[in-house]
Design a protein around this motif. Structure first.
Motif, PDB file in Angstrom:
ATOM      1  N   ILE A   3      38.644  29.322  69.048  1.00  0.00           N
ATOM      2  CA  ILE A   3      37.648  28.310  68.688  1.00  0.00           C
ATOM      3  C   ILE A   3      36.454  28.953  68.005  1.00  0.00           C
ATOM      4  N   LEU A   4      36.056  30.133  68.479  1.00  0.00           N
ATOM      5  CA  LEU A   4      34.870  30.802  67.944  1.00  0.00           C
ATOM      6  C   LEU A   4      35.154  31.712  66.756  1.00  0.00           C
ATOM      7  N   ASN A   5      36.404  31.821  66.338  1.00  0.00           N
ATOM      8  CA  ASN A   5      36.759  32.669  65.205  1.00  0.00           C
ATOM      9  C   ASN A   5      35.946  32.252  63.980  1.00  0.00           C
ATOM     10  N   PRO A   6      35.117  33.164  63.451  1.00  0.00           N
ATOM     11  CA  PRO A   6      34.256  32.778  62.334  1.00  0.00           C
ATOM     12  C   PRO A   6      34.996  32.542  61.020  1.00  0.00           C
ATOM     13  N   VAL A  15      23.342  29.813  66.905  1.00  0.00           N
ATOM     14  CA  VAL A  15      24.238  29.950  68.056  1.00  0.00           C
ATOM     15  C   VAL A  15      25.525  30.640  67.616  1.00  0.00           C
ATOM     16  N   GLY A  16      26.045  30.253  66.474  1.00  0.00           N
ATOM     17  CA  GLY A  16      27.247  30.895  65.946  1.00  0.00           C
ATOM     18  C   GLY A  16      27.046  32.382  65.735  1.00  0.00           C
ATOM     19  N   ALA A  17      25.884  32.769  65.226  1.00  0.00           N
ATOM     20  CA  ALA A  17      25.590  34.192  65.037  1.00  0.00           C
ATOM     21  C   ALA A  17      25.521  34.912  66.381  1.00  0.00           C
ATOM     22  N   ASP A  18      24.920  34.273  67.378  1.00  0.00           N
ATOM     23  CA  ASP A  18      24.868  34.869  68.717  1.00  0.00           C
ATOM     24  C   ASP A  18      26.280  35.054  69.283  1.00  0.00           C
ATOM     25  N   LEU A  19      27.119  34.054  69.107  1.00  0.00           N
ATOM     26  CA  LEU A  19      28.476  34.126  69.644  1.00  0.00           C
ATOM     27  C   LEU A  19      29.336  35.130  68.887  1.00  0.00           C
ATOM     28  N   ALA A  74      42.684  30.669  78.625  1.00  0.00           N
ATOM     29  CA  ALA A  74      41.424  30.003  78.278  1.00  0.00           C
ATOM     30  C   ALA A  74      40.602  30.899  77.364  1.00  0.00           C
ATOM     31  N   THR A  75      40.560  32.189  77.675  1.00  0.00           N
ATOM     32  CA  THR A  75      39.802  33.131  76.850  1.00  0.00           C
ATOM     33  C   THR A  75      40.398  33.221  75.452  1.00  0.00           C
ATOM     34  N   GLN A  76      41.732  33.203  75.342  1.00  0.00           N
ATOM     35  CA  GLN A  76      42.375  33.211  74.021  1.00  0.00           C
ATOM     36  C   GLN A  76      41.978  31.988  73.214  1.00  0.00           C
ATOM     37  N   VAL A  77      42.003  30.829  73.854  1.00  0.00           N
ATOM     38  CA  VAL A  77      41.652  29.586  73.156  1.00  0.00           C
ATOM     39  C   VAL A  77      40.180  29.621  72.742  1.00  0.00           C
ATOM     40  N   ILE A  78      39.312  30.061  73.634  1.00  0.00           N
ATOM     41  CA  ILE A  78      37.882  30.141  73.316  1.00  0.00           C
ATOM     42  C   ILE A  78      37.652  31.092  72.148  1.00  0.00           C
ATOM     43  N   ALA A  79      38.317  32.258  72.165  1.00  0.00           N
ATOM     44  CA  ALA A  79      38.186  33.204  71.055  1.00  0.00           C
ATOM     45  C   ALA A  79      38.650  32.577  69.749  1.00  0.00           C
ATOM     46  N   ARG A  92      32.711  37.991  69.841  1.00  0.00           N
ATOM     47  CA  ARG A  92      34.044  37.577  69.399  1.00  0.00           C
ATOM     48  C   ARG A  92      35.104  38.619  69.726  1.00  0.00           C
ATOM     49  N   ASP A  93      34.830  39.881  69.458  1.00  0.00           N
ATOM     50  CA  ASP A  93      35.815  40.928  69.723  1.00  0.00           C
ATOM     51  C   ASP A  93      36.100  41.063  71.215  1.00  0.00           C
TER      52      ASP A  93
END
Length: 126
Positions: free
Chosen positions: A41-44, A90-94, A34-39, A98-99
Motif C-alpha cells: 500500500i505504501l509503495n511509492p 505523511v507520504g515522505a515520512d512513511l 499484514a506487513t506485506q500488504v501495508i508495504a 518502506r524498506d
C-alpha cells in the motif's frame, strides 16, 4: 489520457467499498502478511497511498480553479490544498520506513528477528 468513466460517482463508491474491504482484511491477516500488504500500500512507485495523494492533489487543483471562478468558496480550495500538502508530507515520512516494512513482510513469522518491543511515543514534526 484514458476516457472518463461514465459514472465517476459509482466508481468512487466502488473504490470506497474496496478500501473498506482491504482494511477489514489487513485487520485480521497474520502479522507478516499484514506487513506485506501495508508495504505494498505504501509503495511509492505503485502504491495505493501514493495514488490517494495524487487524487487529493488533482482535486485540490480542480477546486482551486473552481474557487478562482467563484464556483466554490476559497476556503474549500485552501483546505484541500493543505490536505494535499499534509498527505504528501505523511507520504515522505512513511517512505523512510518502506524498506523496513518490506523486509519484515517478506519473511514468514519468526524468520526475521523482530525489533525489541518499545513503547510508542507520539512525535510531531512541523
Amino acid at each position: 489520457m484514458s476516457h472518463p468513466t461514465p459514472d465517476p460517482i459509482g466508481l468512487a463508491d466502488a473504490i470506497t467499498r474496496q478500501l473498506q474491504l482491504l482494511a477489514e482484511h489487513v485487520a485480521v491477516l497474520p502479522p507478516h502478511q499484514a506487513t506485506q500488504v501495508i508495504a505494498h500500500i505504501l509503495n511509492p512507485d505503485a502504491g495505493l497511498f501514493d495514488r490517494v495523494i495524487g487524487l487529493v492533489s488533482v482535486s485540490s487543483t480542480v477546486t482551486r480553479v473552481q474557487a478562482e471562478r467563484g464556483v466554490l468558496p476559497a476556503e474549500v480550495a485552501l483546505a484541500l490544498g493543505r490536505a494535499a500538502n499534509d498527505l504528501d508530507a505523511v507520504g515522505a515520512d512513511l517512505d523512510e520506513h518502506r524498506d523496513t516494512l518490506r523486509r519484515f513482510g517478506a519473511h514468514p513469522s519468526g524468520a526475521a528477528k523482530p525489533p525489541a518491543p518499545a513503547p510508542l511515543v507520539v512525535r510531531r514534526r512541523r
